[in-house]
Design a protein around this motif. Structure first.
Motif, PDB file in Angstrom:
ATOM      1  N   ILE A  67       0.844  -1.207   0.000  1.00 20.78           N
ATOM      2  CA  ILE A  67       0.000   0.000   0.000  1.00 20.78           C
ATOM      3  C   ILE A  67       0.873   1.250   0.000  1.00 20.78           C
ATOM      4  O   ILE A  67       0.625   2.191  -0.766  1.00 20.78           O
ATOM      5  N   ILE A  68       1.911   1.266   0.829  1.00 23.79           N
ATOM      6  CA  ILE A  68       2.832   2.404   0.860  1.00 23.79           C
ATOM      7  C   ILE A  68       3.455   2.609  -0.521  1.00 23.79           C
ATOM      8  O   ILE A  68       3.613   3.747  -0.980  1.00 23.79           O
ATOM      9  N   ALA A  69       3.806   1.518  -1.186  1.00 24.13           N
ATOM     10  CA  ALA A  69       4.435   1.606  -2.512  1.00 24.13           C
ATOM     11  C   ALA A  69       3.535   2.302  -3.527  1.00 24.13           C
ATOM     12  O   ALA A  69       4.032   2.945  -4.455  1.00 24.13           O
ATOM     13  N   ARG A  70       2.242   2.224  -3.345  1.00 30.02           N
ATOM     14  CA  ARG A  70       1.303   2.855  -4.288  1.00 30.02           C
ATOM     15  C   ARG A  70       1.327   4.374  -4.199  1.00 30.02           C
ATOM     16  O   ARG A  70       1.128   5.062  -5.187  1.00 30.02           O
ATOM     17  N   ASP A  71       1.553   4.912  -2.982  1.00 33.49           N
ATOM     18  CA  ASP A  71       1.550   6.366  -2.791  1.00 33.49           C
ATOM     19  C   ASP A  71       2.437   6.729  -1.590  1.00 33.49           C
ATOM     20  O   ASP A  71       1.935   7.040  -0.504  1.00 33.49           O
ATOM     21  N   PRO A  72       3.761   6.693  -1.798  1.00 37.97           N
ATOM     22  CA  PRO A  72       4.679   6.923  -0.676  1.00 37.97           C
ATOM     23  C   PRO A  72       4.497   8.268   0.026  1.00 37.97           C
ATOM     24  O   PRO A  72       4.627   8.335   1.248  1.00 37.97           O
ATOM     25  N   ALA A  73       4.184   9.303  -0.697  1.00 39.74           N
ATOM     26  CA  ALA A  73       4.025  10.616  -0.063  1.00 39.74           C
ATOM     27  C   ALA A  73       2.828  10.605   0.884  1.00 39.74           C
ATOM     28  O   ALA A  73       2.898  11.133   1.995  1.00 39.74           O
ATOM     29  N   ARG A  74       1.753  10.004   0.455  1.00 38.95           N
ATOM     30  CA  ARG A  74       0.543   9.954   1.277  1.00 38.95           C
ATOM     31  C   ARG A  74       0.746   9.122   2.538  1.00 38.95           C
ATOM     32  O   ARG A  74       0.238   9.448   3.610  1.00 38.95           O
ATOM     33  N   TYR A  75       1.494   8.020   2.412  1.00 40.77           N
ATOM     34  CA  TYR A  75       1.663   7.086   3.528  1.00 40.77           C
ATOM     35  C   TYR A  75       3.047   7.199   4.171  1.00 40.77           C
ATOM     36  O   TYR A  75       3.501   6.268   4.839  1.00 40.77           O
ATOM     37  N   ARG A  76       3.684   8.330   4.021  1.00 39.28           N
ATOM     38  CA  ARG A  76       5.055   8.504   4.504  1.00 39.28           C
ATOM     39  C   ARG A  76       5.199   8.185   5.997  1.00 39.28           C
ATOM     40  O   ARG A  76       6.144   7.508   6.401  1.00 39.28           O
ATOM     41  N   LEU A  77       4.293   8.647   6.828  1.00 42.49           N
ATOM     42  CA  LEU A  77       4.432   8.406   8.265  1.00 42.49           C
ATOM     43  C   LEU A  77       4.312   6.925   8.636  1.00 42.49           C
ATOM     44  O   LEU A  77       4.859   6.490   9.647  1.00 42.49           O
ATOM     45  N   ILE A  78       3.638   6.141   7.814  1.00 43.25           N
ATOM     46  CA  ILE A  78       3.526   4.697   8.074  1.00 43.25           C
ATOM     47  C   ILE A  78       4.869   4.008   7.797  1.00 43.25           C
ATOM     48  O   ILE A  78       5.094   2.883   8.232  1.00 43.25           O
ATOM     49  N   MET A  79       5.766   4.705   7.118  1.00 47.45           N
ATOM     50  CA  MET A  79       7.100   4.141   6.905  1.00 47.45           C
ATOM     51  C   MET A  79       7.836   3.960   8.232  1.00 47.45           C
ATOM     52  O   MET A  79       8.644   3.042   8.371  1.00 47.45           O
ATOM     53  N   ILE A  80       7.564   4.816   9.204  1.00 46.64           N
ATOM     54  CA  ILE A  80       8.261   4.728  10.496  1.00 46.64           C
ATOM     55  C   ILE A  80       7.970   3.399  11.195  1.00 46.64           C
ATOM     56  O   ILE A  80       8.910   2.680  11.569  1.00 46.64           O
ATOM     57  N   PRO A  81       6.697   3.002  11.386  1.00 52.12           N
ATOM     58  CA  PRO A  81       6.491   1.677  11.979  1.00 52.12           C
ATOM     59  C   PRO A  81       6.968   0.549  11.055  1.00 52.12           C
ATOM     60  O   PRO A  81       7.329  -0.529  11.538  1.00 52.12           O
ATOM     61  N   GLY A  82       7.007   0.806   9.748  1.00 47.44           N
ATOM     62  CA  GLY A  82       7.568  -0.183   8.829  1.00 47.44           C
ATOM     63  C   GLY A  82       9.047  -0.420   9.103  1.00 47.44           C
ATOM     64  O   GLY A  82       9.532  -1.552   9.067  1.00 47.44           O
ATOM     65  N   ILE A  83       9.768   0.662   9.375  1.00 48.82           N
ATOM     66  CA  ILE A  83      11.184   0.548   9.745  1.00 48.82           C
ATOM     67  C   ILE A  83      11.309  -0.248  11.043  1.00 48.82           C
ATOM     68  O   ILE A  83      12.144  -1.155  11.154  1.00 48.82           O
ATOM     69  N   LEU A  84      10.464   0.080  12.010  1.00 47.96           N
ATOM     70  CA  LEU A  84      10.497  -0.642  13.296  1.00 47.96           C
ATOM     71  C   LEU A  84      10.171  -2.123  13.114  1.00 47.96           C
ATOM     72  O   LEU A  84      10.756  -2.985  13.788  1.00 47.96           O
ATOM     73  N   GLU A  85       9.262  -2.433  12.202  1.00 49.58           N
ATOM     74  CA  GLU A  85       8.920  -3.836  11.928  1.00 49.58           C
ATOM     75  C   GLU A  85      10.153  -4.583  11.450  1.00 49.58           C
ATOM     76  O   GLU A  85      10.401  -5.713  11.866  1.00 49.58           O
ATOM     77  N   LYS A  86      10.919  -3.970  10.579  1.00 48.58           N
ATOM     78  CA  LYS A  86      12.126  -4.621  10.059  1.00 48.58           C
ATOM     79  C   LYS A  86      13.205  -4.722  11.134  1.00 48.58           C
ATOM     80  O   LYS A  86      13.893  -5.738  11.238  1.00 48.58           O
ATOM     81  N   LEU A  87      13.371  -3.691  11.935  1.00 44.13           N
ATOM     82  CA  LEU A  87      14.376  -3.721  12.999  1.00 44.13           C
ATOM     83  C   LEU A  87      14.026  -4.730  14.086  1.00 44.13           C
ATOM     84  O   LEU A  87      14.914  -5.325  14.703  1.00 44.13           O
ATOM     85  N   SER A  88      12.717  -4.950  14.310  1.00 43.10           N
ATOM     86  CA  SER A  88      12.287  -5.833  15.397  1.00 43.10           C
ATOM     87  C   SER A  88      12.668  -7.291  15.167  1.00 43.10           C
ATOM     88  O   SER A  88      12.672  -8.084  16.109  1.00 43.10           O
ATOM     89  N   PHE A  89      12.976  -7.644  13.944  1.00 41.73           N
ATOM     90  CA  PHE A  89      13.497  -8.989  13.689  1.00 41.73           C
ATOM     91  C   PHE A  89      14.998  -8.949  13.417  1.00 41.73           C
ATOM     92  O   PHE A  89      15.740  -9.804  13.904  1.00 41.73           O
ATOM     93  N   GLY A  90      15.449  -7.965  12.678  1.00 40.58           N
ATOM     94  CA  GLY A  90      16.853  -7.904  12.284  1.00 40.58           C
ATOM     95  C   GLY A  90      17.812  -7.775  13.449  1.00 40.58           C
ATOM     96  O   GLY A  90      18.819  -8.499  13.523  1.00 40.58           O
ATOM     97  N   ILE A  91      17.529  -6.873  14.368  1.00 40.58           N
ATOM     98  CA  ILE A  91      18.432  -6.669  15.507  1.00 40.58           C
ATOM     99  C   ILE A  91      18.475  -7.891  16.428  1.00 40.58           C
ATOM    100  O   ILE A  91      19.563  -8.380  16.762  1.00 40.58           O
ATOM    101  N   PRO A  92      17.316  -8.431  16.849  1.00 40.65           N
ATOM    102  CA  PRO A  92      17.386  -9.638  17.687  1.00 40.65           C
ATOM    103  C   PRO A  92      18.046 -10.821  16.972  1.00 40.65           C
ATOM    104  O   PRO A  92      18.733 -11.615  17.612  1.00 40.65           O
ATOM    105  N   ALA A  93      17.853 -10.925  15.667  1.00 40.18           N
ATOM    106  CA  ALA A  93      18.484 -12.026  14.933  1.00 40.18           C
ATOM    107  C   ALA A  93      20.004 -11.946  15.061  1.00 40.18           C
ATOM    108  O   ALA A  93      20.670 -12.958  15.341  1.00 40.18           O
ATOM    109  N   LEU A  94      20.561 -10.759  14.881  1.00 46.06           N
ATOM    110  CA  LEU A  94      22.012 -10.609  15.021  1.00 46.06           C
ATOM    111  C   LEU A  94      22.469 -10.874  16.455  1.00 46.06           C
ATOM    112  O   LEU A  94      23.493 -11.524  16.680  1.00 46.06           O
ATOM    113  N   ALA A  95      21.712 -10.380  17.419  1.00 42.81           N
ATOM    114  CA  ALA A  95      22.070 -10.595  18.820  1.00 42.81           C
ATOM    115  C   ALA A  95      22.008 -12.076  19.189  1.00 42.81           C
ATOM    116  O   ALA A  95      22.901 -12.593  19.868  1.00 42.81           O
TER     117      ALA A  95
END
Length: 134
Positions: A67-95
């Motif tokens: 959905i964000i890919a369809r209109d990044p400007a409109r959904y820009r703020l939803i990118m922030i929890p999207g970043i957190l979603e990716k970090l929530s697995f990536g960081i613990p995986a490395l640890a």
């Protein structure tokens, strides 16, 4: 804007391709799953509700990325929890890998999530700088 569209589109498709087949793992013969993943990595073996809950929530986020890919400007703020979603697995995986508690294969997928977190952050910044001033 094109960078953000591509980053989120690729992430959404990749995520669905990796996650959705996991819904069917419990239908496979247990010996096959153990052979493919190893005894210690059999998902949902103890608490299948946690496993299916994880896959469901993660899959929902992949749809949000599309959905964000369809209109990044409109959904820009939803990118922030999207970043957190990716970090929530990536960081613990490395640890967990660093402490010997996670396989290299699973850590590889965590590293991919960290790459997407960086791409999402770049997209967030680029879309913000491209937005017209109010």
């Amino acid at each position: 804007m094109l960078f953000a569209q591509r980053a989120f589109h690729i992430a959404g498709i990749y995520g669905l391709a990796v996650l959705l087949p996991q819904y069917f793992m419990e239908l496979l013969p247990p010996d096959f799953v153990k052979q493919q993943l190893g005894e210690a990595n059999v998902p949902g073996a103890v608490h299948p509700e946690h496993f299916y809950g994880f896959v469901g929530v993660a899959a929902a986020w992949q749809v949000a990325f599309l959905i964000i890919a369809r209109d990044p400007a409109r959904y820009r703020l939803i990118m922030i929890p999207g970043i957190l979603e990716k970090l929530s697995f990536g960081i613990p995986a490395l640890a967990l890998f660093a402490t010997g508690r996670l396989s290299a294969t699973t850590t590889f997928f965590g590293a991919i999530d960290l790459v997407f977190a960086v791409l999402f952050w770049i997209a967030f910044k680029k879309v913000g700088s491209e937005a017209p001033a109010n």
